[in-house]
Design a protein around this motif. Sequence first.
Motif, PDB file in Angstrom:
ATOM      1  N   GLY A 146      -5.739  -3.196   9.663  1.00 45.21           N
ATOM      2  CA  GLY A 146      -5.039  -1.966  10.019  1.00 45.21           C
ATOM      3  C   GLY A 146      -3.535  -2.112   9.956  1.00 45.21           C
ATOM      4  N   ALA A 147      -3.018  -3.227  10.491  1.00 45.07           N
ATOM      5  CA  ALA A 147      -1.577  -3.472  10.445  1.00 45.07           C
ATOM      6  C   ALA A 147      -1.092  -3.593   9.011  1.00 45.07           C
ATOM      7  N   THR A 148      -1.894  -4.257   8.183  1.00 46.13           N
ATOM      8  CA  THR A 148      -1.540  -4.400   6.768  1.00 46.13           C
ATOM      9  C   THR A 148      -1.506  -3.050   6.079  1.00 46.13           C
ATOM     10  N   TYR A 149      -2.522  -2.245   6.310  1.00 46.64           N
ATOM     11  CA  TYR A 149      -2.607  -0.931   5.662  1.00 46.64           C
ATOM     12  C   TYR A 149      -1.424  -0.053   6.065  1.00 46.64           C
ATOM     13  N   ILE A 150      -1.130  -0.008   7.361  1.00 46.68           N
ATOM     14  CA  ILE A 150      -0.041   0.846   7.840  1.00 46.68           C
ATOM     15  C   ILE A 150       1.306   0.367   7.299  1.00 46.68           C
ATOM     16  N   SER A 151       1.510  -0.942   7.268  1.00 43.73           N
ATOM     17  CA  SER A 151       2.784  -1.461   6.751  1.00 43.73           C
ATOM     18  C   SER A 151       2.959  -1.129   5.279  1.00 43.73           C
ATOM     19  N   GLU A 152       1.864  -1.107   4.534  1.00 46.68           N
ATOM     20  CA  GLU A 152       1.938  -0.835   3.091  1.00 46.68           C
ATOM     21  C   GLU A 152       2.057   0.652   2.774  1.00 46.68           C
ATOM     22  N   VAL A 153       1.489   1.497   3.615  1.00 46.43           N
ATOM     23  CA  VAL A 153       1.537   2.932   3.341  1.00 46.43           C
ATOM     24  C   VAL A 153       2.819   3.563   3.891  1.00 46.43           C
ATOM     25  N   SER A 154       3.526   2.849   4.780  1.00 44.62           N
ATOM     26  CA  SER A 154       4.764   3.392   5.346  1.00 44.62           C
ATOM     27  C   SER A 154       5.930   3.193   4.386  1.00 44.62           C
ATOM     28  N   SER A 155       7.071   3.797   4.696  1.00 50.38           N
ATOM     29  CA  SER A 155       8.224   3.779   3.788  1.00 50.38           C
ATOM     30  C   SER A 155       9.363   2.957   4.373  1.00 50.38           C
ATOM     31  N   THR A 156      10.230   2.474   3.493  1.00 49.29           N
ATOM     32  CA  THR A 156      11.375   1.660   3.903  1.00 49.29           C
ATOM     33  C   THR A 156      12.260   2.414   4.891  1.00 49.29           C
ATOM     34  N   GLY A 157      12.680   1.737   5.950  1.00 56.63           N
ATOM     35  CA  GLY A 157      13.541   2.348   6.953  1.00 56.63           C
ATOM     36  C   GLY A 157      12.790   3.093   8.030  1.00 56.63           C
ATOM     37  N   LYS A 158      11.453   3.274   7.841  1.00 57.27           N
ATOM     38  CA  LYS A 158      10.645   3.980   8.836  1.00 57.27           C
ATOM     39  C   LYS A 158       9.369   3.206   9.155  1.00 57.27           C
ATOM     40  N   ARG A 159       9.344   1.934   8.788  1.00 57.53           N
ATOM     41  CA  ARG A 159       8.106   1.176   8.936  1.00 57.53           C
ATOM     42  C   ARG A 159       7.721   0.975  10.397  1.00 57.53           C
ATOM     43  N   CYS A 160       8.688   0.750  11.265  1.00 49.57           N
ATOM     44  CA  CYS A 160       8.377   0.565  12.690  1.00 49.57           C
ATOM     45  C   CYS A 160       7.938   1.885  13.327  1.00 49.57           C
ATOM     46  N   PHE A 161       8.560   2.995  12.889  1.00 50.47           N
ATOM     47  CA  PHE A 161       8.123   4.305  13.394  1.00 50.47           C
ATOM     48  C   PHE A 161       6.677   4.564  13.008  1.00 50.47           C
ATOM     49  N   PHE A 162       6.344   4.388  11.727  1.00 49.14           N
ATOM     50  CA  PHE A 162       4.960   4.578  11.299  1.00 49.14           C
ATOM     51  C   PHE A 162       4.050   3.529  11.932  1.00 49.14           C
ATOM     52  N   GLY A 163       4.558   2.299  12.060  1.00 50.69           N
ATOM     53  CA  GLY A 163       3.764   1.242  12.676  1.00 50.69           C
ATOM     54  C   GLY A 163       3.444   1.511  14.132  1.00 50.69           C
ATOM     55  N   SER A 164       4.274   2.316  14.790  1.00 48.32           N
ATOM     56  CA  SER A 164       4.035   2.615  16.205  1.00 48.32           C
ATOM     57  C   SER A 164       2.720   3.350  16.417  1.00 48.32           C
ATOM     58  N   PHE A 165       2.220   4.016  15.369  1.00 48.58           N
ATOM     59  CA  PHE A 165       0.978   4.765  15.523  1.00 48.58           C
ATOM     60  C   PHE A 165      -0.236   3.847  15.655  1.00 48.58           C
ATOM     61  N   GLN A 166      -0.104   2.588  15.223  1.00 50.94           N
ATOM     62  CA  GLN A 166      -1.220   1.667  15.437  1.00 50.94           C
ATOM     63  C   GLN A 166      -1.399   1.407  16.924  1.00 50.94           C
ATOM     64  N   TYR A 167      -0.325   1.055  17.626  1.00 49.22           N
ATOM     65  CA  TYR A 167      -0.458   0.841  19.063  1.00 49.22           C
ATOM     66  C   TYR A 167      -0.620   2.154  19.818  1.00 49.22           C
ATOM     67  N   PHE A 168      -0.088   3.237  19.261  1.00 53.49           N
ATOM     68  CA  PHE A 168      -0.317   4.551  19.860  1.00 53.49           C
ATOM     69  C   PHE A 168      -1.816   4.794  19.991  1.00 53.49           C
ATOM     70  N   THR A 169      -2.560   4.502  18.914  1.00 58.74           N
ATOM     71  CA  THR A 169      -4.001   4.743  18.964  1.00 58.74           C
ATOM     72  C   THR A 169      -4.747   3.624  19.679  1.00 58.74           C
ATOM     73  N   ILE A 170      -4.192   2.399  19.701  1.00 62.62           N
ATOM     74  CA  ILE A 170      -4.781   1.355  20.536  1.00 62.62           C
ATOM     75  C   ILE A 170      -4.728   1.793  21.998  1.00 62.62           C
ATOM     76  N   ILE A 171      -3.558   2.273  22.413  1.00 63.00           N
ATOM     77  CA  ILE A 171      -3.394   2.729  23.791  1.00 63.00           C
ATOM     78  C   ILE A 171      -4.216   3.991  24.037  1.00 63.00           C
ATOM     79  N   ALA A 172      -4.263   4.872  23.019  1.00 65.57           N
ATOM     80  CA  ALA A 172      -5.065   6.092  23.159  1.00 65.57           C
ATOM     81  C   ALA A 172      -6.537   5.742  23.351  1.00 65.57           C
ATOM     82  N   GLY A 173      -7.015   4.726  22.627  1.00 67.84           N
ATOM     83  CA  GLY A 173      -8.390   4.280  22.802  1.00 67.84           C
ATOM     84  C   GLY A 173      -8.617   3.730  24.194  1.00 67.84           C
ATOM     85  N   GLN A 174      -7.662   2.953  24.668  1.00 65.68           N
ATOM     86  CA  GLN A 174      -7.740   2.407  26.018  1.00 65.68           C
ATOM     87  C   GLN A 174      -7.678   3.533  27.050  1.00 65.68           C
ATOM     88  N   LEU A 175      -6.783   4.490  26.801  1.00 64.69           N
ATOM     89  CA  LEU A 175      -6.629   5.625  27.708  1.00 64.69           C
ATOM     90  C   LEU A 175      -7.883   6.487  27.721  1.00 64.69           C
TER      91      LEU A 175
END
Length: 456
Positions: A146-175
């Motif tokens: 998942g981390a690999t896929y998100i890093s590859e599908v995101s764009s330069t300069g916004k990778r951490c913003f797009f990457g935040s959705f991985q933990y967003f949904t990890i936390i959402a799953g926990q929540l």
Amino acid sequence: MHANNNNAASSDIRNLTNRQRIRAILGACSGNLVEWYDFFIYAYTSIYFAALFFPQGDQTTQLLATAGIFAVGFFMRPLGGWIFGYLADTRGRRFSMIISVFLMCGGSLMIAVLPTYESVGMAAPVLLLIARLMQGLSVGAEYGTGATYISEVSSTGKRCFFGSFQYFTIIAGQLLALLTVVVLQNVLALDELKAWGWRIPFLIGAVSALVVVYLRRSMLETAHAKDSKHKEAGSIKALMRHKKAVLLTMAITAGCSLHFYTFSTYMQKYLVVSAGFDPATVSVIMTAALIVFMCLQPVYGMLADRIGSRNSMIAFGVLSSVFIVPLLSGLKNVSNPYEAFALVMGGLLIAAFYTPVTGVLKADLYPATVRALGVGLPYAIGNALCGGTAEYVALMLRGAGVESIFYYYVAAMSAITLLAAVLMPDLRKHGYLDGSGAVEENTGWRSSPGYTSARN
């Protein structure tokens, strides 16, 4: 056909708009949400079913037994990271993520219908262990790919913003797991929860996983055919050419995962057994804290894009090392739920410096031919050693009457993460996603003689 699909997908990925990128990431993260819901629901319901599988001893002993099985599930993660990292690097990210969801579905369904100790004796905890091993294998697969896929599908300069959705949904799953327990606590009597109500969340997870399989079938592939067909794609031998990246990944994971699981899954029990709150109050406290934490992920992700993922990780290391002991000490002695919420939130705000960046940061350390394996396997090892054992170590030390040692243990592991972040190069210049790919040559210690980087 596989190669042609990969070439077309890669071309599509490079030309995606931001809206399309977000849709692709949300498609990947839907499975992430369900997988982590299934994984965390065990931690949140174990307080109700512990006596059914481990009838001997007092409550702490029973919780220690279930925490042990929770930890063992983490030790399947390295195997999952290895097997599915290989599949993701050789067969594609989408293929790996679809199979991992099937595994999680099977593990959740198995727990939902397990017989108890009273019915089958020692076979009950053994079957529970097998189900958790399946779930651990699945989660080990999910994070790296998942981390690999998100890093590859995101764009330069916004990778951490797009990457935040991985933990967003990890936390959402926990929540979502936590909210499910809260609903059950308000609908069912305590005796009903302990008898059969705890099975309902696992049934929900199994059905949800099947829905995700359907959604993931339409995901675009991000792996290039030339990388997937490379003779050393996904191999341990090729990964070992990036020893420094592997060590950095493990060191970063150790402190981050221990901090995260301390303030998420273990905190649910810590506030009950150490601070003396009743379970229903603790569920409300943790629900509120996780909602705030989840909503902050994109904000911290945008901050990391501005200051750099390495600097964001350094901030986490410094803050966690300094404040973890006073935070946990304060939580043990707190009696007001609002004060407890504030202290838990303090720990989660520190964690937010690393959660949006960790996946992208690790992916940036490796070339595409071993990226999913490089992210998944070292992460899974570090996570199993520190994150998965967090509850077990904490409860063991509590049982021995030296609970405060756990606080210093967490602080020490955070200091190791800080050291790793300091030694790491600026990935905006030297990472594989947007930089030169000269990670090994620019770490904070000397390179091995004769080493040369392979830029992919």
